[in-house]
Scaffold this motif. Structure first.
Motif, PDB file in Angstrom:
ATOM      1  N   ALA A 234      44.568  69.690  21.328  1.00 20.35           N
ATOM      2  CA  ALA A 234      45.424  69.204  20.242  1.00 20.35           C
ATOM      3  C   ALA A 234      45.143  67.747  19.883  1.00 20.35           C
ATOM      4  O   ALA A 234      45.099  67.381  18.709  1.00 20.35           O
ATOM      5  CB  ALA A 234      46.894  69.386  20.617  1.00 20.35           C
ATOM      6  N   LEU A 235      44.944  66.889  20.905  1.00 23.11           N
ATOM      7  CA  LEU A 235      44.707  65.469  20.651  1.00 23.11           C
ATOM      8  C   LEU A 235      43.411  65.259  19.886  1.00 23.11           C
ATOM      9  O   LEU A 235      43.353  64.480  18.928  1.00 23.11           O
ATOM     10  CB  LEU A 235      44.666  64.695  21.971  1.00 23.11           C
ATOM     11  N   VAL A 236      42.356  65.950  20.278  1.00 21.83           N
ATOM     12  CA  VAL A 236      41.067  65.822  19.600  1.00 21.83           C
ATOM     13  C   VAL A 236      41.172  66.349  18.166  1.00 21.83           C
ATOM     14  O   VAL A 236      40.615  65.757  17.233  1.00 21.83           O
ATOM     15  CB  VAL A 236      39.967  66.569  20.375  1.00 21.83           C
ATOM     16  N   ALA A 237      41.897  67.441  17.981  1.00 20.79           N
ATOM     17  CA  ALA A 237      42.083  67.999  16.638  1.00 20.79           C
ATOM     18  C   ALA A 237      42.810  67.007  15.731  1.00 20.79           C
ATOM     19  O   ALA A 237      42.496  66.895  14.543  1.00 20.79           O
ATOM     20  CB  ALA A 237      42.859  69.306  16.720  1.00 20.79           C
ATOM     21  N   GLN A 238      43.771  66.260  16.284  1.00 20.60           N
ATOM     22  CA  GLN A 238      44.473  65.256  15.494  1.00 20.60           C
ATOM     23  C   GLN A 238      43.542  64.120  15.081  1.00 20.60           C
ATOM     24  O   GLN A 238      43.654  63.581  13.977  1.00 20.60           O
ATOM     25  CB  GLN A 238      45.657  64.690  16.296  1.00 20.60           C
ATOM     26  N   LEU A 239      42.610  63.759  15.954  1.00 23.72           N
ATOM     27  CA  LEU A 239      41.628  62.728  15.610  1.00 23.72           C
ATOM     28  C   LEU A 239      40.736  63.205  14.460  1.00 23.72           C
ATOM     29  O   LEU A 239      40.350  62.415  13.596  1.00 23.72           O
ATOM     30  CB  LEU A 239      40.777  62.376  16.826  1.00 23.72           C
ATOM     31  N   VAL A 240      40.408  64.488  14.459  1.00 22.35           N
ATOM     32  CA  VAL A 240      39.622  65.051  13.362  1.00 22.35           C
ATOM     33  C   VAL A 240      40.375  64.913  12.050  1.00 22.35           C
ATOM     34  O   VAL A 240      39.795  64.629  10.998  1.00 22.35           O
ATOM     35  CB  VAL A 240      39.281  66.523  13.645  1.00 22.35           C
ATOM     36  N   HIS A 241      41.694  65.072  12.085  1.00 22.03           N
ATOM     37  CA  HIS A 241      42.506  65.024  10.868  1.00 22.03           C
ATOM     38  C   HIS A 241      42.522  63.641  10.209  1.00 22.03           C
ATOM     39  O   HIS A 241      42.749  63.540   8.999  1.00 22.03           O
ATOM     40  CB  HIS A 241      43.945  65.445  11.181  1.00 22.03           C
ATOM     41  N   ILE A 242      42.307  62.575  10.995  1.00 23.29           N
ATOM     42  CA  ILE A 242      42.309  61.236  10.397  1.00 23.29           C
ATOM     43  C   ILE A 242      40.894  60.752  10.073  1.00 23.29           C
ATOM     44  O   ILE A 242      40.702  59.592   9.692  1.00 23.29           O
ATOM     45  CB  ILE A 242      43.019  60.210  11.312  1.00 23.29           C
ATOM     46  N   ASN A 243      39.916  61.621  10.241  1.00 23.20           N
ATOM     47  CA  ASN A 243      38.542  61.320   9.867  1.00 23.20           C
ATOM     48  C   ASN A 243      38.504  60.884   8.391  1.00 23.20           C
ATOM     49  O   ASN A 243      38.918  61.632   7.513  1.00 23.20           O
ATOM     50  CB  ASN A 243      37.706  62.588  10.090  1.00 23.20           C
ATOM     51  N   PRO A 244      38.027  59.672   8.086  1.00 25.34           N
ATOM     52  CA  PRO A 244      38.080  59.182   6.700  1.00 25.34           C
ATOM     53  C   PRO A 244      37.342  60.061   5.702  1.00 25.34           C
ATOM     54  O   PRO A 244      37.815  60.255   4.577  1.00 25.34           O
ATOM     55  CB  PRO A 244      37.455  57.781   6.781  1.00 25.34           C
ATOM     56  N   LEU A 245      36.196  60.606   6.089  1.00 25.43           N
ATOM     57  CA  LEU A 245      35.467  61.476   5.161  1.00 25.43           C
ATOM     58  C   LEU A 245      36.273  62.726   4.842  1.00 25.43           C
ATOM     59  O   LEU A 245      36.336  63.161   3.682  1.00 25.43           O
ATOM     60  CB  LEU A 245      34.113  61.860   5.761  1.00 25.43           C
ATOM     61  N   LEU A 246      36.904  63.297   5.850  1.00 25.62           N
ATOM     62  CA  LEU A 246      37.753  64.465   5.620  1.00 25.62           C
ATOM     63  C   LEU A 246      38.907  64.112   4.686  1.00 25.62           C
ATOM     64  O   LEU A 246      39.248  64.882   3.772  1.00 25.62           O
ATOM     65  CB  LEU A 246      38.306  64.983   6.955  1.00 25.62           C
ATOM     66  N   VAL A 247      39.488  62.934   4.880  1.00 28.83           N
ATOM     67  CA  VAL A 247      40.622  62.503   4.051  1.00 28.83           C
ATOM     68  C   VAL A 247      40.229  62.431   2.583  1.00 28.83           C
ATOM     69  O   VAL A 247      40.913  62.977   1.712  1.00 28.83           O
ATOM     70  CB  VAL A 247      41.141  61.131   4.543  1.00 28.83           C
ATOM     71  N   TYR A 248      39.109  61.773   2.280  1.00 29.41           N
ATOM     72  CA  TYR A 248      38.699  61.614   0.882  1.00 29.41           C
ATOM     73  C   TYR A 248      38.269  62.942   0.264  1.00 29.41           C
ATOM     74  O   TYR A 248      38.571  63.219  -0.903  1.00 29.41           O
ATOM     75  CB  TYR A 248      37.583  60.572   0.784  1.00 29.41           C
ATOM     76  N   ILE A 249      37.586  63.765   1.036  1.00 31.42           N
ATOM     77  CA  ILE A 249      37.176  65.074   0.530  1.00 31.42           C
ATOM     78  C   ILE A 249      38.405  65.923   0.206  1.00 31.42           C
ATOM     79  O   ILE A 249      38.477  66.569  -0.849  1.00 31.42           O
ATOM     80  CB  ILE A 249      36.264  65.784   1.545  1.00 31.42           C
ATOM     81  N   GLU A 250      39.387  65.904   1.090  1.00 33.29           N
ATOM     82  CA  GLU A 250      40.574  66.724   0.871  1.00 33.29           C
ATOM     83  C   GLU A 250      41.400  66.227  -0.308  1.00 33.29           C
ATOM     84  O   GLU A 250      42.017  67.028  -1.019  1.00 33.29           O
ATOM     85  CB  GLU A 250      41.420  66.759   2.148  1.00 33.29           C
ATOM     86  N   LEU A 251      41.427  64.935  -0.546  1.00 34.57           N
ATOM     87  CA  LEU A 251      42.154  64.412  -1.707  1.00 34.57           C
ATOM     88  C   LEU A 251      41.525  64.902  -3.010  1.00 34.57           C
ATOM     89  O   LEU A 251      42.237  65.260  -3.953  1.00 34.57           O
ATOM     90  CB  LEU A 251      42.176  62.880  -1.678  1.00 34.57           C
ATOM     91  N   VAL A 252      40.197  64.898  -3.073  1.00 39.59           N
ATOM     92  CA  VAL A 252      39.524  65.386  -4.278  1.00 39.59           C
ATOM     93  C   VAL A 252      39.742  66.889  -4.430  1.00 39.59           C
ATOM     94  O   VAL A 252      39.999  67.383  -5.534  1.00 39.59           O
ATOM     95  CB  VAL A 252      38.016  65.051  -4.241  1.00 39.59           C
ATOM     96  N   ARG A 253      39.655  67.618  -3.342  1.00 42.49           N
ATOM     97  CA  ARG A 253      39.913  69.067  -3.396  1.00 42.49           C
ATOM     98  C   ARG A 253      41.345  69.346  -3.840  1.00 42.49           C
ATOM     99  O   ARG A 253      41.592  70.237  -4.659  1.00 42.49           O
ATOM    100  CB  ARG A 253      39.660  69.682  -2.024  1.00 42.49           C
ATOM    101  N   HIS A 254      42.286  68.597  -3.303  1.00 44.44           N
ATOM    102  CA  HIS A 254      43.694  68.805  -3.649  1.00 44.44           C
ATOM    103  C   HIS A 254      43.936  68.548  -5.130  1.00 44.44           C
ATOM    104  O   HIS A 254      44.764  69.219  -5.761  1.00 44.44           O
ATOM    105  CB  HIS A 254      44.567  67.881  -2.810  1.00 44.44           C
ATOM    106  N   ALA A 255      43.203  67.564  -5.684  1.00 40.84           N
ATOM    107  CA  ALA A 255      43.378  67.228  -7.098  1.00 40.84           C
ATOM    108  C   ALA A 255      42.755  68.267  -8.019  1.00 40.84           C
ATOM    109  O   ALA A 255      43.310  68.595  -9.073  1.00 40.84           O
ATOM    110  CB  ALA A 255      42.784  65.850  -7.378  1.00 40.84           C
ATOM    111  N   MET A 256      41.596  68.816  -7.634  1.00 42.49           N
ATOM    112  CA  MET A 256      40.837  69.667  -8.542  1.00 42.49           C
ATOM    113  C   MET A 256      41.029  71.167  -8.320  1.00 42.49           C
ATOM    114  O   MET A 256      40.762  71.967  -9.229  1.00 42.49           O
ATOM    115  CB  MET A 256      39.345  69.342  -8.444  1.00 42.49           C
ATOM    116  N   LEU A 257      41.459  71.553  -7.117  1.00 40.71           N
ATOM    117  CA  LEU A 257      41.532  72.968  -6.788  1.00 40.71           C
ATOM    118  C   LEU A 257      42.964  73.382  -6.473  1.00 40.71           C
ATOM    119  O   LEU A 257      43.672  72.689  -5.727  1.00 40.71           O
ATOM    120  CB  LEU A 257      40.635  73.288  -5.584  1.00 40.71           C
TER     121      LEU A 257
END
Length: 298
Positions: A234-257
């Motif tokens: 769980a702890l490692v998975a949470q670190l993945v969630h704050i990955n900056p590249l994941l954050v920016y990719i998901e924001l663009v996906r959330h906006a367009m899809l």
């Protein structure tokens, strides 16, 4: 003037005091942070011109020219779709996987190219650095602007792909603009950090492709990172969630899809995006500035 110099020489003042009295500074000394910011701003026209020239020259020898700015991520997306979407079937439980994948690849390519260009920004321009005086931060910033320009072309193609796969146009598409701008600040800071490291560690340009490939696999570019939640603590998975590249990719996906799965809520993603842009953008600039007097020497 000569009499003044003689008088000063006989006054018993130290060299530092004499230099201060006559407004002299050490050649190549690092300016204050505020002065450095002003210098970089004063060279903004040089930065944009240099960035445009780099973008044009990058594919000058290719028959299709600058079309490769779009064809490269598009071809990568097609290959990844074949391997991960069709053969490995990672498209299950991901609505509109084609658009989902293309957003990830196009946005990731922006950071990847900025990082690789930043790593070589100083070590690859030693002739220019030693011949001319200018704030060296101009080079990694120009590299980031070059890739930002390439991203704009890619985004035009991405819009066509998203519409062709059935996504409707809505007001949330406007959120792509602040997301990309925050990512650009983050990329510029990262490019400056790696430019300083790359100026001293010549092996950085060999190491970074492996680092970026690993980062890609951990950023939800090719599949939903919910897969990690099933296979990581769980702890490692949470670190993945704050990955900056994941954050920016998901924001663009959330906006367009529509109906795209997110690892965190949209407000949390925006807070993380702002935090990463401030920390890496500002921190990268300060870190690069602290080595200003070292670049091009040795």
């Amino acid at each position: 003037m000569a009499n003044t110099a003689v008088a000063d020489a006989g006054s018993g003042l130290s060299r530092a005091e004499l230099a201060a009295r006559h407004g002299l500074t050490v050649a190549g000394a690092r300016p204050t942070l505020a002065a450095y910011v002003k210098q970089v701003w004063s060279y903004r026209h040089f930065i944009t011109t240099y960035a445009n020239a780099k973008a044009v020259s990058a594919f000058s020898q290719a028959r299709l020219g600058q079309a490769w700015q779009v064809l490269t991520p598009l071809t990568n997306a097609a290959v990844y779709f074949l391997i991960f979407g069709v053969i490995l079937n990672t498209k299950r439980n991901v609505p509109n996987f084609i658009a989902y994948l293309c957003v990830g690849v196009f946005v990731f390519t922006f950071t990847q190219a900025a990082v690789m260009g930043g790593t070589r920004a100083i070590s690859g321009n030693l002739g220019l650095i030693r011949a001319l005086h200018f704030p060296r931060a101009s080079l990694p910033i120009a590299t980031t602007l070059t890739q930002f320009r390439n991203l704009l072309y890619a985004m035009a193609v991405l819009v066509v792909i998203v519409l062709a796969t059935g996504e409707p146009i809505n007001l949330e598409w406007l959120l792509v603009v602040p997301a990309i701008l925050l990512m650009t600040v983050f990329n510029a800071g990262l490019a400056m950090i790696l430019a300083r490291l790359g100026s001293k560690l010549t092996d950085m340009k060999q190491i970074m492709p492996f680092v970026m490939r690993t980062w890609m696999y951990g950023s939800g570019v090719l599949y939903s990172v919910k897969v990690f939640e099933e296979n990581l603590p769980a702890l490692v998975a949470q670190l993945v969630h704050i990955n900056p590249l994941l954050v920016y990719i998901e924001l663009v996906r959330h906006a367009m899809l529509e109906n795209t799965p997110l690892t965190s809520s949209a407000p949390v993603l925006w807070l993380l995006a702002i935090a990463w842009a401030v920390v890496v953008g500002l921190g990268g600039f300060i870190y690069f500035w602290r080595g200003e007097q070292e670049y091009g020497r040795g």
